[in-house]
Write a protein that holds these residues in place. Structure first.
Motif, PDB file in Angstrom:
ATOM      1  N   UNK A 118       0.828  -1.227   0.000  1.00 35.29           N
ATOM      2  CA  UNK A 118       0.000   0.000   0.000  1.00 35.29           C
ATOM      3  C   UNK A 118       0.856   1.268   0.000  1.00 35.29           C
ATOM      4  N   UNK A 119       2.122   1.162  -0.305  1.00 36.41           N
ATOM      5  CA  UNK A 119       2.999   2.329  -0.171  1.00 36.41           C
ATOM      6  C   UNK A 119       3.915   2.534  -1.376  1.00 36.41           C
ATOM      7  N   UNK A 120       3.559   1.965  -2.525  1.00 35.03           N
ATOM      8  CA  UNK A 120       4.379   2.183  -3.720  1.00 35.03           C
ATOM      9  C   UNK A 120       5.719   1.483  -3.662  1.00 35.03           C
ATOM     10  N   UNK A 121       5.805   0.392  -2.907  1.00 31.54           N
ATOM     11  CA  UNK A 121       7.097  -0.280  -2.735  1.00 31.54           C
ATOM     12  C   UNK A 121       7.123  -1.670  -3.372  1.00 31.54           C
ATOM     13  N   UNK A 122       6.008  -2.397  -3.280  1.00 27.47           N
ATOM     14  CA  UNK A 122       6.042  -3.795  -3.736  1.00 27.47           C
ATOM     15  C   UNK A 122       5.764  -3.936  -5.234  1.00 27.47           C
ATOM     16  N   UNK A 123       5.088  -2.974  -5.827  1.00 32.02           N
ATOM     17  CA  UNK A 123       4.819  -3.013  -7.264  1.00 32.02           C
ATOM     18  C   UNK A 123       3.656  -3.910  -7.669  1.00 32.02           C
ATOM     19  N   UNK A 124       2.965  -4.512  -6.700  1.00 29.58           N
ATOM     20  CA  UNK A 124       1.957  -5.513  -7.080  1.00 29.58           C
ATOM     21  C   UNK A 124       0.614  -4.915  -7.497  1.00 29.58           C
ATOM     22  N   UNK A 125       0.367  -3.639  -7.237  1.00 31.04           N
ATOM     23  CA  UNK A 125      -0.967  -3.092  -7.512  1.00 31.04           C
ATOM     24  C   UNK A 125      -1.049  -2.350  -8.845  1.00 31.04           C
ATOM     25  N   UNK A 126      -0.056  -2.538  -9.716  1.00 36.76           N
ATOM     26  CA  UNK A 126      -0.085  -1.827 -10.997  1.00 36.76           C
ATOM     27  C   UNK A 126      -1.269  -2.306 -11.833  1.00 36.76           C
ATOM     28  N   UNK A 149      16.142   1.381  -7.689  1.00 39.21           N
ATOM     29  CA  UNK A 149      14.853   1.731  -7.088  1.00 39.21           C
ATOM     30  C   UNK A 149      13.678   1.088  -7.821  1.00 39.21           C
ATOM     31  N   UNK A 150      13.961   0.410  -8.932  1.00 43.86           N
ATOM     32  CA  UNK A 150      12.892  -0.262  -9.697  1.00 43.86           C
ATOM     33  C   UNK A 150      12.157  -1.255  -8.794  1.00 43.86           C
ATOM     34  N   UNK A 151      10.822  -1.202  -8.827  1.00 49.37           N
ATOM     35  CA  UNK A 151      10.026  -2.109  -7.985  1.00 49.37           C
ATOM     36  C   UNK A 151       9.381  -3.226  -8.818  1.00 49.37           C
ATOM     37  N   UNK A 152       9.797  -3.335 -10.075  1.00 50.42           N
ATOM     38  CA  UNK A 152       9.302  -4.399 -10.961  1.00 50.42           C
ATOM     39  C   UNK A 152       7.774  -4.417 -11.018  1.00 50.42           C
ATOM     40  N   UNK A 153       7.195  -3.219 -11.106  1.00 48.19           N
ATOM     41  CA  UNK A 153       5.726  -3.135 -11.145  1.00 48.19           C
ATOM     42  C   UNK A 153       5.166  -3.518 -12.518  1.00 48.19           C
ATOM     43  N   UNK A 154       5.979  -3.362 -13.563  1.00 52.16           N
ATOM     44  CA  UNK A 154       5.527  -3.724 -14.910  1.00 52.16           C
ATOM     45  C   UNK A 154       4.884  -2.586 -15.683  1.00 52.16           C
ATOM     46  N   UNK A 155       4.764  -1.405 -15.076  1.00 49.71           N
ATOM     47  CA  UNK A 155       4.115  -0.285 -15.777  1.00 49.71           C
ATOM     48  C   UNK A 155       4.842   0.060 -17.080  1.00 49.71           C
ATOM     49  N   UNK A 159      12.801  -7.309 -23.691  1.00 53.90           N
ATOM     50  CA  UNK A 159      13.099  -7.265 -22.246  1.00 53.90           C
ATOM     51  C   UNK A 159      12.550  -6.015 -21.564  1.00 53.90           C
ATOM     52  N   UNK A 160      12.072  -5.073 -22.364  1.00 52.76           N
ATOM     53  CA  UNK A 160      11.430  -3.887 -21.794  1.00 52.76           C
ATOM     54  C   UNK A 160      12.416  -2.930 -21.138  1.00 52.76           C
ATOM     55  N   UNK A 161      11.886  -1.765 -20.794  1.00 50.92           N
ATOM     56  CA  UNK A 161      12.740  -0.772 -20.132  1.00 50.92           C
ATOM     57  C   UNK A 161      13.239  -1.316 -18.798  1.00 50.92           C
ATOM     58  N   UNK A 162      12.427  -2.138 -18.142  1.00 56.83           N
ATOM     59  CA  UNK A 162      12.847  -2.700 -16.851  1.00 56.83           C
ATOM     60  C   UNK A 162      14.100  -3.551 -17.030  1.00 56.83           C
ATOM     61  N   UNK A 180       9.149   5.750 -19.876  1.00 52.55           N
ATOM     62  CA  UNK A 180       9.671   6.880 -19.112  1.00 52.55           C
ATOM     63  C   UNK A 180       8.522   7.690 -18.500  1.00 52.55           C
ATOM     64  N   UNK A 181       7.445   7.846 -19.270  1.00 49.90           N
ATOM     65  CA  UNK A 181       6.322   8.659 -18.797  1.00 49.90           C
ATOM     66  C   UNK A 181       5.554   8.002 -17.667  1.00 49.90           C
ATOM     67  N   UNK A 182       5.485   6.656 -17.665  1.00 54.29           N
ATOM     68  CA  UNK A 182       4.603   6.010 -16.686  1.00 54.29           C
ATOM     69  C   UNK A 182       5.331   5.413 -15.476  1.00 54.29           C
ATOM     70  N   UNK A 183       6.657   5.372 -15.501  1.00 52.78           N
ATOM     71  CA  UNK A 183       7.377   4.739 -14.384  1.00 52.78           C
ATOM     72  C   UNK A 183       7.030   5.455 -13.065  1.00 52.78           C
ATOM     73  N   UNK A 184       6.413   4.761 -12.117  1.00 47.53           N
ATOM     74  CA  UNK A 184       6.013   5.434 -10.877  1.00 47.53           C
ATOM     75  C   UNK A 184       7.194   5.820  -9.998  1.00 47.53           C
ATOM     76  N   UNK A 185       8.375   5.270 -10.272  1.00 42.49           N
ATOM     77  CA  UNK A 185       9.558   5.634  -9.491  1.00 42.49           C
ATOM     78  C   UNK A 185      10.388   6.689 -10.217  1.00 42.49           C
TER      79      UNK A 185
END
Ligand code: SF4
Ligand code: F3S
Ligand code: FES
Length: 246
Positions: free
Chosen positions: A63-71, A155-161, A176-179, A220-225
């Protein structure tokens, strides 16, 4: 509301589909909810699940933008539900699962499987000399500026955004994506990693890596970090071209 105005009536249109249920079909289901002060999509979805529909599937851990699971796709744009305030959106909000990743059900996707596959292909861990586990080398002091640079990319949280927002990732299954490119940039910087530029080129010097990226910049535009993805990808590409790798 705290400012004295009447709360908005929010309408959530949520893509529902469970591929494991025989005969189930993708459909948009509507839910209504009264907005509360400081409401995030995390709070709204939990309220819907608690009070209106216990069958709604979605993921949250920190719930704090750390785990990346809620993307998820929020009005067509990838983002973290726990960091998105409903007041930043219109009264009608459309939610859908991230594309590219395997759908589990409704808003829940398996980013872990995709990330693991990418990480194994790119070998995203520090490579020491073969047969050598030298703890002194691992724990050696690092130049603080370099450590800061590496930390920035870590700092990447592997959210997949970034993957969900990338046109190439939608067209190329093995891209392989930007991640992934960010991870290569990170390990290339690491003085403990014994891989050469040529080794990194072997991993991402093709159309599933650096040269598949069409500089669409959705990542680049959507990365939450707010990772410097554009800069990292451009740097890797320039480096490889300048070394005659393409
Ligand atoms: Fe998420 Fe950004 Fe990492 Fe991509 S680079 S997975 S958008 S944190
Ligand atoms: Fe995709 Fe980002 Fe490249 S959106 S095409 S990885 S610049
Ligand atoms: Fe962990 Fe949103 S719940 S990033």
């Amino acid at each position: 509301m705290a400012d004295g105005t009447a709360p908005r009536k929010l309408i959530f249109k949520i893509l529902r589909y469970n591929p494991k249920v025989p005969g189930d079909r993708p459909r948009l289901q509507s839910y209504q909810l009264e907005e509360a002060d400081g409401m995030t999509l995390f709070i709204a979805l939990n309220e819907i699940r608690d009070k209106q529909d216990g069958s709604l599937a979605f993921d949250f851990v920190c719930r704090a933008g750390i785990c990346g699971s809620c993307a998820m796709m929020i009005d067509g744009r990838p983002g973290l539900a726990c960091r998105t305030l409903t007041k930043s959106l219109g009264a009608e909000i459309t939610l859908a699962p991230l594309p590219v990743f395997e759908l589990i059900a409704d808003l829940s996707v398996d980013t872990g499987k995709w990330m693991r596959g990418m990480s194994e292909r790119l070998e995203t861990w520090v490579h020491l000399k073969e047969g050598e586990v030298d703890l002194r080398r691992i724990e050696e002091r690092m130049d603080p500026d370099l450590a800061e640079e590496i930390f920035e990319l870590d700092r990447c949280i592997e959210c997949g955004c970034c993957v969900a927002g990338c046109g190439t990732a939608r067209m190329r299954e093995d891209f392989v994506g930007a991640v992934g490119l960010n991870k290569i940039a990170r390990f290339r910087l690491d003085p403990r990693d014994t891989r050469s530029d040529e080794d990194f080129y072997e991993l991402v010097g093709d159309d599933n890596g650096v040269f598949g990226c069409m500089s669409l910049l959705g990542c680049h535009d959507v990365c939450p970090k707010q990772l410097p993805l554009q800069t990292q990808i451009a740097f890797l590409r320039r480096k490889m071209v300048s070394q005659g790798m393409k």
